[in-house]
Design an enzyme around this catalytic site. Structure first.
Site, mmCIF file in Angstrom:
data_model
loop_
_atom_site.group_PDB
_atom_site.id
_atom_site.type_symbol
_atom_site.label_atom_id
_atom_site.label_comp_id
_atom_site.label_asym_id
_atom_site.label_seq_id
_atom_site.Cartn_x
_atom_site.Cartn_y
_atom_site.Cartn_z
ATOM 1 N N GLU A 94 0.796 -1.223 0.000
ATOM 2 C CA GLU A 94 0.000 0.000 0.000
ATOM 3 C C GLU A 94 0.833 1.280 0.000
ATOM 4 O OE1 GLU A 94 -3.139 0.302 -0.420
ATOM 5 O OE2 GLU A 94 -3.754 -1.794 -0.241
ATOM 6 N N SER A 365 -42.434 -31.182 43.423
ATOM 7 C CA SER A 365 -41.690 -31.685 44.589
ATOM 8 C C SER A 365 -40.262 -31.168 44.667
ATOM 9 C CB SER A 365 -41.679 -33.211 44.569
ATOM 10 O OG SER A 365 -42.987 -33.707 44.747
#
Length: 697
Positions: A94, A365
């Protein structure tokens, strides 16, 4: 004729002078403009260099479990944490002169201008890394001369106020790599499912070539183009001396494993868990939703990713695919209250409703352990006995009849001890205990344990007829697993913002609420749920999954016509599982009633497979003695099989079963199993007197 020639000759120098004067004027204006721009660059405040970032969720092991990015994956990674190959590749392809120029490369600009004039287009770019970063931060990507002038000005401002390393770091964190990935960390995760710090030369060079044209050079869409671009990047790195020829050739020939696109964006670990955290951030911790949306937060959670996957696995495998049956599971660390796994339903894709945190169901329960803890506080012991038989209770001012029954209408028709009543889930025993204590005792005990539901002190509460949340019930069981400490469920360990500031740092919140000795006694009784040797007039409720268990576990099942529960624990983990239908339709318990137990047992075994098989450690003042089940006295070989039961020191039996046999023989009394209902032990007569206003003979 000659006069005309002389006039023409005189005009030519004037045109030339005008041209040069114009060029000089333009030069002066250009230099003035540049000087003005430079002055402005120095005088103006530094431009902000941060951008919107993804919020990342981490598991307890600091692995990434998800992210919040609104379709754009964004992260910010320090330059020093990036693979050096990636940094070198970006500069080589770049902007080779990055460390030499002041924001823009005049030679590249001149070359690009000449090319664009020749082709009558703006196709040739000359942007440096600094200019590209400026464009990513402040500008659009349209190709106009005005945008390019702005780009140059912003680039100059960046160069004036920031170091080269800061600019390079910002560029690599903002450049677009396609498929929604902004920045090199997002790209590295997307394409290779790894962090940028571990990229190889081959991987780094492939990624460095993508920003030139993310759609054109996508390794997913156009692998051949991406490969050619990679070769160009590697050649540039070789030209600049960053790599050797041998390294270039090896990287060109390296096999790369690319992950399918979109995998990270769509595949969160524990989506119900993460959704709930987002709710907590706003509701409990007052975190601005916009900060979550775009602020780049790092949220460190309590989730164990491997445990979470196992929880999801067993819910998925045990719930029939073609059924509308739903399930919920939550697993917690008993010592800290940290939530390790959470499954809010059988399929997040089908329903995002979180049944762990939002649904309230009747626990049946599964509420009984709290009742029996309250009973121990009132003087009961594991051997305290009531008769298991069909019973009607007159309750309330109007003497309304309440007639609960055992599952399948199976009764002992005899006295049974509390430890057996819990193991086989005898409802008559539970209601008698509940009414003897007074219904407020159970309500208060559940509150102490951390259950937040508003429960009413009614007779049927002993059988879990009022709704609680799956999360609440799991939290309520924590004291049984940790020696009596209430622990607040914790989902978040720490939150750090994009700048590294700690916004939230939590610690476990625990409080001693139960007596350690009594807590241990209840835990010991709950282990009996899986002890098939205790089967008597009916089976222990954990019989169907006992063969799946290969470590000390304690727990309690629960069922109503509409719900099926299994809640239990080891010393390392507490897990609550619910199964039922969202619309409260009745379950087919003969086919669906064991699913919650199977999910729980298999998850606990697999989830703890790498953990030590720890027994529950008794506190001080606990004694374990062998009991003769027939007499409830100390066991002896002469009396037959025995059972080991835990007691608080001083509450265990003092006489041997052999003494009772000798006493019966000398008095000519019948055997205990022939004892008549009205011939109660002295202690039971006391209980019966207290209960007689409730019991209809």
């Amino acid at each position: 004729m000659n006069t005309a020639v002389r006039r023409s000759d005189r005009r030519k120098p004037g045109i030339i002078r005008l041209f040069f004067r114009s060029m000089l004027l333009l030069g002066i204006l250009g230099i003035s403009g540049m000087l003005a721009a430079i002055c402005c660059a120095f005088l103006l405040k530094p431009p902000p260099i941060q951008v919107e970032q993804s919020t990342v969720f981490y598991g307890a092991d600091h692995s990434v479990i998800g992210e919040h990015h609104n379709g754009q994956q964004r992260y910010w990674e320090d330059l020093e944490n990036m693979s050096p190959y990636l940094v070198q590749a970006a500069i080589a392809i770049e902007d080779r002169e990055f460390y030499e120029h002041n924001g823009f490369d005049l030679s590249r600009i001149a070359s690009a201008v000449a090319t664009n004039i020749k082709t009558l287009s703006k196709s040739q770019g000359a942007s440096t890394i600094t200019q590209q970063y400026a464009r990513n931060l402040f500008l659009t990507h349209e190709k106009t001369w005005s945008r390019k002038l702005e780009e140059a000005f912003y680039a100059l401002r960046l160069e004036v106020h920031y170091e080269k390393e800061e600019i390079l770091e910002g560029y690599l964190n903002t450049i677009y790599f396609g498929h929604g990935a902004y920045g090199i960390e997002a790209a590295s995760r997307l394409y290779f499912n790894k962090s940028v710090d571990s990229l190889s030369l081959a991987e780094a060079s492939l990624l460095a070539g993508v920003p030139k044209g993310p759609a054109y050079y996508s390794p997913f869409s156009y692998p051949e183009r991406a490969k050619e671009r990679q070769k160009l990047v590697l050649a540039s790195m070789e030209d600049t001396g960053m790599i050797t020829t041998q390294e270039r050739e090896q990287a060109e020939n390296a096999e790369l494993s690319l992950q399918p696109p979109g995998q990270l964006a769509d595949d969160r670990t524990g989506p119900y868990f993460q959704d709930y955290i987002e709710q907590l951030l706003e509701r409990k911790y007052d975190i601005d939703p916009q900060l979550l949306e775009k602020g780049g937060l790092r949220i460190y959670t309590t989730m164990d990713p491997e445990l979470q996957k196992k929880a999801e696995k067993w819910v998925r495998l045990e719930i029939p695919k073609d059924s509308e049956l739903q399930s919920a599971l939550v697993a917690m660390d008993p010592q800290s209250g940290d939530v390790r796994a959470l499954v809010g339903g059988k399929s997040y894709e089908e329903s995002t409703f979180n049944r762990v945190t939002n649904a309230s169901r009747s626990p049946g329960s599964a509420l009984k352990p709290f009742l029996y803890y309250a009973a121990l506080e009132d003087g009961f012991t594991p051997l305290t006995s009531f008769r298991s038989q069909p019973t009607e209770f007159k309750v309330g001012e109007n003497n309304n009849v309440y007639a609960p029954g055992n599952y399948g209408e199976i009764y002992a028709d005899d006295f049974i001890p509390m430890y057996e009543a819990l193991a086989v889930s005898d409802n008559i025993f539970a209601v008698k205990t509940h009414l003897y204590l007074g219904p407020e005792a159970l309500v208060e005990t559940t509150k102490q344990a951390g259950i937040t539901a508003e429960l009413s002190p009614i007779p049927s509460l002993a059988l879990g007829t009022q709704n609680v949340k799956v999360m609440d019930l799991a939290a309520g069981y924590l004291p049984f697993a940790n020696g009596g400490k209430k622990a607040e469920p914790r989902f978040i360990q720490k939150i750090v913002d994009a700048e590294g500031n700690v916004l939230l740092d939590t610690e476990p919140e625990t409080k001693q609420v139960f007596d350690p000795q009594k807590t241990y006694v209840v835990t010991d009784m709950m282990q009996g749920v899986f002890d098939v040797s205790m089967d008597s007039y009916t089976s222990v409720t954990g019989r169907s999954v006992a063969h799946l268990i290969d470590r000390p576990l304690a727990g309690k099942s629960g069922s109503t016509d509409f719900d099926s529960w299994m809640v239990g624990f080891s010393p390392q983990l507490v897990t609550s599982v619910w199964v039922g239908y969202d619309d409260n339709r009745e379950m087919n318990h003969s086919q669906e009633g064991q699913i919650s137990k199977r999910i729980w047992a298999q998850f606990m075994e697999e989830g703890l497979e790498d953990e030590l098989k720890l027994a529950f450690s008794p506190p001080d003042n606990i004694v374990k003695v062998d009991i003769d089940p027939e007499t409830g006295l100390l066991a002896s070989e002469e009396c037959g099989a025995s059972r080991t039961v835990a007691f608080e020191t001083g509450t265990q039996p003092q006489r041997s079963c052999t003494e009772e046999i000798e006493k019966e023989e000398s008095s000519g009394a019948g055997s205990p199993e022939n004892q008549k209902e009205d011939e109660l032990p002295e202690q039971e007569e006391k209980f019966f007197d207290r209960l007689k206003r409730w019991i209809q003979p």
